[in-house]
Write an enzyme that holds these catalytic residues in place. Structure first.
Site, PDB file in Angstrom:
ATOM      1  N   THR B  34     134.767 131.269 108.755  1.00 42.65           N
ATOM      2  CA  THR B  34     133.260 130.638 108.937  1.00 42.65           C
ATOM      3  C   THR B  34     133.224 129.531 109.718  1.00 42.65           C
ATOM      4  O   THR B  34     132.310 129.279 110.362  1.00 42.65           O
ATOM      5  CB  THR B  34     132.954 130.347 107.529  1.00 42.65           C
ATOM      6  OG1 THR B  34     132.764 131.480 106.743  1.00 42.65           O
ATOM      7  CG2 THR B  34     131.571 129.966 107.483  1.00 42.65           C
ATOM      8  N   SER B  81     138.516 136.291 107.084  1.00 45.97           N
ATOM      9  CA  SER B  81     139.514 136.338 106.293  1.00 45.97           C
ATOM     10  C   SER B  81     140.179 137.332 105.566  1.00 45.97           C
ATOM     11  O   SER B  81     141.110 137.706 105.138  1.00 45.97           O
ATOM     12  CB  SER B  81     139.501 134.947 105.322  1.00 45.97           C
ATOM     13  OG  SER B  81     138.887 135.397 104.070  1.00 45.97           O
ATOM     14  N   THR B 114     137.451 131.417 104.297  1.00 47.13           N
ATOM     15  CA  THR B 114     137.663 131.058 102.965  1.00 47.13           C
ATOM     16  C   THR B 114     138.038 132.079 101.915  1.00 47.13           C
ATOM     17  O   THR B 114     138.611 131.597 100.868  1.00 47.13           O
ATOM     18  CB  THR B 114     136.616 130.139 102.462  1.00 47.13           C
ATOM     19  OG1 THR B 114     135.222 130.982 102.239  1.00 47.13           O
ATOM     20  CG2 THR B 114     136.309 128.918 103.233  1.00 47.13           C
TER      21      THR B 114
END
Lengths: 364, 344
Positions: B34, B81, B114
């Site tokens: 992000t 991720s 994240t």
């Protein structure tokens, strides 16, 4: 299938072993068994208090009895499984609520220094009233020159209470004191199966079971049913790394008062504290000082009084801002006002130089 | 900003009269996520599939960081991720070790999405042999968002790398001014700014406006003290997580055994697992009992010992998986594996 049967047999054997072990537990270990030596010091507290009925959970409504520490070793023979426990009765050092009286802090610390310094002692447990525990623990954390585990323990409910937390807290405290991994981590607080560092431990509930916590940070270890396990250690200076020497402390520590910083507060409480002989002040607030308070701080500074600010938000540090620097007020890091007061009283035994006191608040 | 405040900030950010070439080097490894992602407009907070920025753009956006250190950027990947894994983790760990050996390099910052940030961070925590700070960052809001958190997280990470106290504390994770140990941190919210927490244990410290403070040091083994050695390792053994819930069937366990998994992490359990686990163990698959509860240790009991089950301490299942993959490169002995879970 055979694997399963083997598993079942192994399980049954283990259960049988556990059951027979439980039956054969001696009340105290036979002499010669090489268990750690823990001294259990009683300053009193809820954990040393019996009420008349088991439903008096938040303190005794009826007649109360505080009992001698031998009661614990009698009521809780399980202690003998984890340590050779000797008891010492220091209830004379406590106030009515079972917390160490500040005028006896020095005497208590001196006796604990002797015990912790004895090479035959592996750990020390101190029972204490829950109310004042965090403050006593922090004082001891700053003045005991030892790597030996010193564990403060309290209960939220009287020893006589139904579902009282005292017995498990006491058992866990002895386990932590007996654990070599607890050495060198400073004074710790054990409650509710958690191990907290004295600097950061706070009372977080007046009577519920989660009575202690380390706000913003967290526990450093756990006393779980299987093992005592440490996850982290505190990095701020304490015990064996402290510069404060017990022997060098004056009979009475310099007077420091706590003043609440509120927007329309007059300066007169600060003036009165200084007039009464305060050498330092802790101002606790969530915003800034009032105009009247700032003027009073200026007058105090003129007389060499040291002023430290703490945050009433109860989470987070007081940041070093230019406004704070200009006012000459020293940030109290993330300490509670009570702990900032203790640190300032100790700091003032060595110096009143604001630069030095700023360093001390950054290092402890 | 008052003149005094500006002077204070300048003093904080500009070491007195230091020439740029004398500044320490901070490596910035980018993997995507992000923090590097772009949304259609600045109010698209949770939707950002309009491309990505590179590391140089982050460095340019926060010139204050370049007054503290020479930032050297290296791109590892540019993915979300959920696409990260050993394929990126192994080269990242190796490059980190190579770069951190350079004397002028003070430490490294790694950007990451994240959702699985804690997994890569823990992998690096267990494999990168160094005492220099490695700080993994991400952001909860895309680079294009109003009140984006990426730039401050980046600056906080650079300041943390340059903080002497941060050395030797293992891999750190920094978002929202808060410094966590890779061992304990987890993502607790889907999109809020205050998302990363270390349940029970709490953070190690804070990158506050005036200074970086550290209050705790992890006592579990990591980085310089690790026994895991990536030399000669090209891939890691397959380990998967099986989630426990009411009436869960044994089918996932059977399927994983058939597929050749070397280890299984149970996130809680189900009665149906019992025989499936015994059969998996008989087939040489290591089974670790974890918990899906999010905090607290799996307590060692006579029952788990009798079942030759290893317990995952307080590691979340996704992190127990990382540790087991590395542990299986060294041993399949249950006692040794339990020692490893007790020490890391």
């Amino acid at each position: 299938m055979s694997t399963e049967r083997a598993f079942a047999a192994a399980g049954a054997a283990l259960l049988a072993a556990a059951a027979s072990a439980a039956q054969e537990i001696p009340p105290l270990p036979p002499p010669g068994i090489d268990l750690p030596h823990v001294v259990l010091v009683s300053v009193g507290g809820e954990i040393a208090t019996g009420c008349e009925t088991p439903l008096e959970l938040a303190g005794c409504e009826s007649a109360r009895e505080t009992f001698a520490p031998e009661t614990w070793t009698r009521d809780l023979p399980d202690l003998g499984l984890v340590a050779r426990v000797a008891t010492e009765d220091l209830r004379a050092f406590s106030r009515a609520d079972g917390s160490a009286a500040p005028e006896h802090w020095h005497g208590l610390a001196e006796r604990l220094r002797q015990l912790a310094g004895d090479s035959a002692v592996d750990g020390v447990v101190v029972t204490h009233g829950a109310d004042g525990l965090a403050d006593t623990a922090f004082f001891l954390n700053l003045v005991l020159p030892t790597r030996t585990p010193v564990v403060l323990v309290a209960a939220q409910r009287p020893w006589s209470a139904v579902s009282g937390d005292g017995p498990l807290n006491l058992y866990d405290a002895v386990r932590v004191a007996a654990d070599p991994a607890a050495a060198g981590k400073g004074v710790v607080v054990v409650a509710n199966q958690e191990v907290h560092a004295a600097r950061d431990a706070r009372r977080t509930s007046a009577y519920r079971m989660d009575g202690f916590g380390s706000v913003d940070l967290g526990l450093i270890g756990v006393a779980d049913p299987d093992i005592v396990r440490f996850f982290t250690e505190p990095t701020r200076r304490h015990t064996h790394r402290s510069e404060f020497e017990l022997a060098a402390l004056p009979e009475a520590l310099p007077a420091v008062e706590i003043v609440a910083a509120v927007p329309d507060a007059p300066g007169r409480l600060i003036d009165a504290s200084v007039a009464a002989g305060a050498k330092g002040l802790v101002v606790d607030g969530a915003g800034g000082l009032s105009g009247g308070q700032l003027e009073a701080v200026r007058r105090a500074h003129d007389q060499g009084i040291v002023v430290v600010a703490t945050s009433a938000t109860r989470g987070g540090r007081v940041p070093e801002t230019s406004a704070l620097s200009e006012s000459g007020i020293i940030p109290g890091d993330n300490l509670t006002p009570g702990k900032a007061r203790t640190l300032l009283r100790l700091a003032l035994t060595k110096t009143s130089d604001p630069v030095e006191i700023r360093r001390i608040f950054g290092e402890y | 900003m008052s003149r005094i405040q500006a002077a204070a900030v300048a003093a904080l950010l500009l070491p007195a009269a230091t020439e740029a070439q004398e500044l320490p080097v901070v490596k910035l490894f980018t993997t995507g996520g992000t923090i590097q992602s772009l949304g259609k407009d600045r109010l698209k907070l949770a939707e950002y599939r309009e491309g990505r920025i590179d590391g140089a753009t982050i460095v340019e956006a926060v010139p204050e960081a370049s007054r503290l250190a020479r930032i050297e950027v290296e791109a590892i990947s540019a993915v979300s991720s959920t696409r990260m894994g050993a394929e990126q983790g192994l080269p990242l760990a190796r490059q980190l070790m190579t770069e951190l050996e350079r004397p002028e390099v003070a430490g490294a910052v790694v950007t990451h999405g994240t959702t699985t940030l804690e997994e890569t961070a823990y992998f690096l925590h267990l494999t990168v042999r160094t005492t220099k700070p490695v700080v993994v960052i991400g952001s909860m809001r895309p680079w294009t968002a109003v009140s984006r958190d990426g730039p401050l997280n980046f600056l906080g990470a650079v300041r943390t790398v340059l903080t002497p106290e941060a050395a030797g504390k293992g891999v750190l994770v920094l978002l929202n001014d808060t410094i966590h140990s890779a061992r304990f941190v987890t993502k607790r919210h889907t999109y809020h700014i205050e998302t990363f927490v270390s349940p029970d244990v709490g953070p190690l410290g804070f990158a506050d406006a005036d200074r970086v403070v550290l209050y705790r040091s992890p006592v579990t083994r990591h980085t310089a003290d690790t026994e895991f050695d990536l030399d000669g390792i090209e891939e890691l053994p397959q380990v998967d997580v099986v989630y426990g819930y009411q009436e869960a069937s044994r089918a996932p366990i059977d399927a994983l055994v058939k597929e050749g998994a070397k280890g299984i992490i149970l996130a809680d359990g189900s009665p149906a697992y019992r025989n499936a686990v015994l059969e998996a163990q008989a087939a040489g698959v290591v089974v670790v009992q974890g918990s899906r509860k999010g905090s607290g240790r799996v307590v060692l009991s006579d029952r788990t010992a009798a079942r030759s089950e290893i317990t995952a301490d307080n590691l979340h299942p996704q992190k127990a998986r990382i540790l087991l993959r590395l542990a299986l490169t060294r041993t399949t002995d249950a006692r040794e594996l339990q020692r490893i879970f007790n020490e890391y």
